[in-house]
Design a protein around this motif. Structure first.
Motif, PDB file in Angstrom:
ATOM      1  N   PRO A 110       0.809  -1.217   0.000  1.00  0.00           N
ATOM      2  CA  PRO A 110       0.000   0.000   0.000  1.00  0.00           C
ATOM      3  C   PRO A 110       0.845   1.270   0.000  1.00  0.00           C
ATOM      4  O   PRO A 110       0.422   2.303  -0.554  1.00  0.00           O
ATOM      5  N   ALA A 111       2.047   1.227   0.576  1.00  0.00           N
ATOM      6  CA  ALA A 111       2.915   2.411   0.562  1.00  0.00           C
ATOM      7  C   ALA A 111       3.416   2.695  -0.850  1.00  0.00           C
ATOM      8  O   ALA A 111       3.516   3.863  -1.261  1.00  0.00           O
ATOM      9  N   VAL A 112       3.701   1.646  -1.609  1.00  0.00           N
ATOM     10  CA  VAL A 112       4.099   1.825  -3.005  1.00  0.00           C
ATOM     11  C   VAL A 112       2.927   2.372  -3.808  1.00  0.00           C
ATOM     12  O   VAL A 112       3.071   3.301  -4.618  1.00  0.00           O
ATOM     13  N   THR A 113       1.748   1.816  -3.581  1.00  0.00           N
ATOM     14  CA  THR A 113       0.550   2.265  -4.302  1.00  0.00           C
ATOM     15  C   THR A 113       0.268   3.744  -4.045  1.00  0.00           C
ATOM     16  O   THR A 113      -0.124   4.487  -4.952  1.00  0.00           O
ATOM     17  N   ALA A 114       0.501   4.177  -2.806  1.00  0.00           N
ATOM     18  CA  ALA A 114       0.247   5.572  -2.432  1.00  0.00           C
ATOM     19  C   ALA A 114       1.393   6.500  -2.813  1.00  0.00           C
ATOM     20  O   ALA A 114       1.292   7.712  -2.625  1.00  0.00           O
ATOM     21  N   GLY A 115       2.484   5.951  -3.330  1.00  0.00           N
ATOM     22  CA  GLY A 115       3.619   6.775  -3.730  1.00  0.00           C
ATOM     23  C   GLY A 115       4.560   7.135  -2.598  1.00  0.00           C
ATOM     24  O   GLY A 115       5.459   7.965  -2.781  1.00  0.00           O
ATOM     25  N   ARG A 116       4.396   6.495  -1.441  1.00  0.00           N
ATOM     26  CA  ARG A 116       5.288   6.810  -0.314  1.00  0.00           C
ATOM     27  C   ARG A 116       6.620   6.072  -0.412  1.00  0.00           C
ATOM     28  O   ARG A 116       7.602   6.491   0.186  1.00  0.00           O
ATOM     29  N   ILE A 117       6.652   4.965  -1.154  1.00  0.00           N
ATOM     30  CA  ILE A 117       7.913   4.279  -1.456  1.00  0.00           C
ATOM     31  C   ILE A 117       8.103   4.345  -2.966  1.00  0.00           C
ATOM     32  O   ILE A 117       7.278   3.844  -3.731  1.00  0.00           O
ATOM     33  N   ARG A 118       9.211   4.984  -3.366  1.00  0.00           N
ATOM     34  CA  ARG A 118       9.470   5.183  -4.798  1.00  0.00           C
ATOM     35  C   ARG A 118      10.862   4.718  -5.217  1.00  0.00           C
ATOM     36  O   ARG A 118      11.104   4.453  -6.390  1.00  0.00           O
ATOM     37  N   ASP A 119      11.785   4.649  -4.249  1.00  0.00           N
ATOM     38  CA  ASP A 119      13.190   4.411  -4.562  1.00  0.00           C
ATOM     39  C   ASP A 119      13.897   3.941  -3.287  1.00  0.00           C
ATOM     40  O   ASP A 119      13.255   3.830  -2.229  1.00  0.00           O
ATOM     41  N   PRO A 120      15.193   3.662  -3.359  1.00  0.00           N
ATOM     42  CA  PRO A 120      15.897   3.179  -2.161  1.00  0.00           C
ATOM     43  C   PRO A 120      15.814   4.136  -0.970  1.00  0.00           C
ATOM     44  O   PRO A 120      15.684   3.675   0.176  1.00  0.00           O
ATOM     45  N   ARG A 121      15.869   5.430  -1.209  1.00  0.00           N
ATOM     46  CA  ARG A 121      15.833   6.373  -0.087  1.00  0.00           C
ATOM     47  C   ARG A 121      14.490   6.326   0.628  1.00  0.00           C
ATOM     48  O   ARG A 121      14.429   6.276   1.862  1.00  0.00           O
ATOM     49  N   SER A 122      13.397   6.335  -0.130  1.00  0.00           N
ATOM     50  CA  SER A 122      12.081   6.296   0.510  1.00  0.00           C
ATOM     51  C   SER A 122      11.821   4.922   1.134  1.00  0.00           C
ATOM     52  O   SER A 122      11.121   4.813   2.147  1.00  0.00           O
ATOM     53  N   LEU A 123      12.399   3.865   0.565  1.00  0.00           N
ATOM     54  CA  LEU A 123      12.307   2.542   1.188  1.00  0.00           C
ATOM     55  C   LEU A 123      13.002   2.557   2.545  1.00  0.00           C
ATOM     56  O   LEU A 123      12.465   2.033   3.531  1.00  0.00           O
TER      57      LEU A 123
ATOM     58  N   GLU B 151      13.231  -8.993  10.506  1.00  0.00           N
ATOM     59  CA  GLU B 151      12.046  -9.330   9.715  1.00  0.00           C
ATOM     60  C   GLU B 151      11.217  -8.087   9.408  1.00  0.00           C
ATOM     61  O   GLU B 151      10.617  -7.957   8.339  1.00  0.00           O
ATOM     62  N   THR B 152      11.187  -7.141  10.353  1.00  0.00           N
ATOM     63  CA  THR B 152      10.419  -5.912  10.198  1.00  0.00           C
ATOM     64  C   THR B 152      10.854  -5.109   8.975  1.00  0.00           C
ATOM     65  O   THR B 152      10.027  -4.481   8.314  1.00  0.00           O
ATOM     66  N   VAL B 153      12.143  -5.134   8.672  1.00  0.00           N
ATOM     67  CA  VAL B 153      12.637  -4.351   7.545  1.00  0.00           C
ATOM     68  C   VAL B 153      12.921  -5.201   6.313  1.00  0.00           C
ATOM     69  O   VAL B 153      12.800  -4.717   5.180  1.00  0.00           O
ATOM     70  N   SER B 154      13.287  -6.457   6.511  1.00  0.00           N
ATOM     71  CA  SER B 154      13.618  -7.298   5.355  1.00  0.00           C
ATOM     72  C   SER B 154      12.381  -7.660   4.545  1.00  0.00           C
ATOM     73  O   SER B 154      12.451  -7.774   3.313  1.00  0.00           O
ATOM     74  N   GLY B 155      11.235  -7.822   5.220  1.00  0.00           N
ATOM     75  CA  GLY B 155       9.997  -8.126   4.500  1.00  0.00           C
ATOM     76  C   GLY B 155       9.626  -7.041   3.505  1.00  0.00           C
ATOM     77  O   GLY B 155       9.439  -7.312   2.310  1.00  0.00           O
ATOM     78  N   PRO B 156       9.519  -5.773   3.955  1.00  0.00           N
ATOM     79  CA  PRO B 156       9.228  -4.695   3.008  1.00  0.00           C
ATOM     80  C   PRO B 156      10.291  -4.545   1.921  1.00  0.00           C
ATOM     81  O   PRO B 156       9.964  -4.304   0.757  1.00  0.00           O
ATOM     82  N   ALA B 157      11.571  -4.683   2.283  1.00  0.00           N
ATOM     83  CA  ALA B 157      12.632  -4.526   1.285  1.00  0.00           C
ATOM     84  C   ALA B 157      12.514  -5.582   0.193  1.00  0.00           C
ATOM     85  O   ALA B 157      12.648  -5.279  -1.004  1.00  0.00           O
ATOM     86  N   THR B 158      12.258  -6.818   0.581  1.00  0.00           N
ATOM     87  CA  THR B 158      12.102  -7.888  -0.398  1.00  0.00           C
ATOM     88  C   THR B 158      10.872  -7.665  -1.272  1.00  0.00           C
ATOM     89  O   THR B 158      10.912  -7.891  -2.486  1.00  0.00           O
ATOM     90  N   ALA B 159       9.792  -7.190  -0.649  1.00  0.00           N
ATOM     91  CA  ALA B 159       8.569  -6.941  -1.408  1.00  0.00           C
ATOM     92  C   ALA B 159       8.755  -5.835  -2.435  1.00  0.00           C
ATOM     93  O   ALA B 159       8.246  -5.923  -3.563  1.00  0.00           O
ATOM     94  N   VAL B 160       9.476  -4.794  -2.057  1.00  0.00           N
ATOM     95  CA  VAL B 160       9.661  -3.656  -2.959  1.00  0.00           C
ATOM     96  C   VAL B 160      10.499  -4.041  -4.174  1.00  0.00           C
ATOM     97  O   VAL B 160      10.331  -3.473  -5.259  1.00  0.00           O
ATOM     98  N   VAL B 161      11.384  -5.012  -4.029  1.00  0.00           N
ATOM     99  CA  VAL B 161      12.120  -5.506  -5.193  1.00  0.00           C
ATOM    100  C   VAL B 161      11.144  -6.012  -6.249  1.00  0.00           C
ATOM    101  O   VAL B 161      11.328  -5.774  -7.455  1.00  0.00           O
TER     102      VAL B 161
ATOM    103  N   LEU C  40       7.734  -5.247  -6.266  1.00  0.00           N
ATOM    104  CA  LEU C  40       6.713  -4.253  -6.573  1.00  0.00           C
ATOM    105  C   LEU C  40       7.208  -3.147  -7.509  1.00  0.00           C
ATOM    106  O   LEU C  40       6.463  -2.662  -8.363  1.00  0.00           O
ATOM    107  N   LEU C  41       8.466  -2.751  -7.331  1.00  0.00           N
ATOM    108  CA  LEU C  41       9.021  -1.654  -8.124  1.00  0.00           C
ATOM    109  C   LEU C  41      10.125  -2.100  -9.075  1.00  0.00           C
ATOM    110  O   LEU C  41      10.740  -1.260  -9.740  1.00  0.00           O
ATOM    111  N   SER C  42      10.387  -3.398  -9.130  1.00  0.00           N
ATOM    112  CA  SER C  42      11.539  -3.910  -9.870  1.00  0.00           C
ATOM    113  C   SER C  42      12.818  -3.212  -9.402  1.00  0.00           C
ATOM    114  O   SER C  42      13.717  -2.911 -10.200  1.00  0.00           O
ATOM    115  N   LEU C  43      12.890  -2.962  -8.103  1.00  0.00           N
ATOM    116  CA  LEU C  43      14.060  -2.322  -7.517  1.00  0.00           C
ATOM    117  C   LEU C  43      15.253  -3.262  -7.605  1.00  0.00           C
ATOM    118  O   LEU C  43      15.112  -4.475  -7.433  1.00  0.00           O
ATOM    119  N   ASP C  44      16.404  -2.702  -7.890  1.00  0.00           N
ATOM    120  CA  ASP C  44      17.629  -3.492  -7.934  1.00  0.00           C
ATOM    121  C   ASP C  44      17.830  -4.181  -6.583  1.00  0.00           C
ATOM    122  O   ASP C  44      17.900  -3.523  -5.549  1.00  0.00           O
TER     123      ASP C  44
END
Length: 221
Positions: free
Chosen positions: A28-41, A147-157, A159-163
């Motif tokens: 939902p953070a990606v959908t809302a535009g709150r996560i866009r790149d490594p810095r916002s992640l 787990e709190t941070v690795s879950g979102p980081a893995t998901a964003v890869v 969701l955003l095709s993040l490197d």
């Protein structure tokens, strides 16, 4: 199995506890535009770590310390205002319990599974699992903090095709913060249930409720 090896097994993302299907609020953070790149992640992960992450890490540390898991499960309920997130926590707890009982069978896990057939909150199950595996409160807190941070980081890869190298770099830079949160959580756990933190993240609660109602989504939460 040594305790060091047990910690690696429990913290391994391949441990079959069902977490791969959840984004920790990242979708939902990606959908809302709150996560866009490594810095916002990194900003998202840091905020999650110091709020719900700290709370969950303290619950896990308390269970590993030997506090009553049923009382801790009630405390977890009180600290999770979102019905959607309560349901997710119990589903993940139920899945983790299955994996834990197969890996480290014992009467403590059996007793909690019997008392909470629909699942106890995942951090409580994780903390009790850590205890059965011979780990301490800070070990359990480190597992939850990571787990709190690795879950979102893995998901964003996904969701955003993040490197994935950039996502891993985000996690590495958060390592000192993970250590501090784990130490704080373990210290609170040693003081008893009344001393456990109740840090919250209202935006995550709101986003979780909206996400649960979405007809199309990649992750369950």
């Amino acid at each position: 199995m040594t305790t060091r090896a047990a910690l690696l097994v429990l913290a391994d993302g391949r441990f079959p506890a069902g977490g791969h299907a959840h984004s920790g609020g990242a979708e939902p953070a990606v959908t809302a535009g709150r996560i866009r790149d490594p810095r916002s992640l990194a900003d998202f992960c840091l905020g999650r770590l110091h709020t719900t992450g700290l709370t969950a890490a303290a619950l896990a540390a308390a269970a590993a310390h030997g506090l009553d898991p049923l009382a801790l499960d009630e405390a977890a309920d009180a600290r999770t205002p979102s019905p959607a997130l309560r349901a997710v926590a119990r589903k993940l707890g139920r899945q983790l319990m299955r994996a834990a009982r197969a890996t480290w069978p014992g009467p403590e896990l059996d007793a909690l599974a019997t008392a909470r057939p629909r699942g106890a909150h995942q951090p409580v199950v994780l903390g009790l699992t850590a205890r059965v595996a011979g780990l301490g409160p800070e070990d359990a807190a480190h597992c939850v903090a990571y787990e709190t941070v690795s879950g979102p980081a893995t998901a964003v890869v996904r969701l955003l095709s993040l490197d994935p190298f950039e996502a891993t770099a985000v996690l590495a830079r958060l390592a000192p913060a993970l250590d501090r949160v784990a130490e704080q959580a373990a210290a609170a756990a040693r003081e008893g249930i009344d001393a456990l933190p109740a840090a919250s993240a209202p935006l995550l609660d709101i986003a979780a409720e909206a996400h649960a109602a979405r007809p199309v989504r990649l992750f369950a939460s």
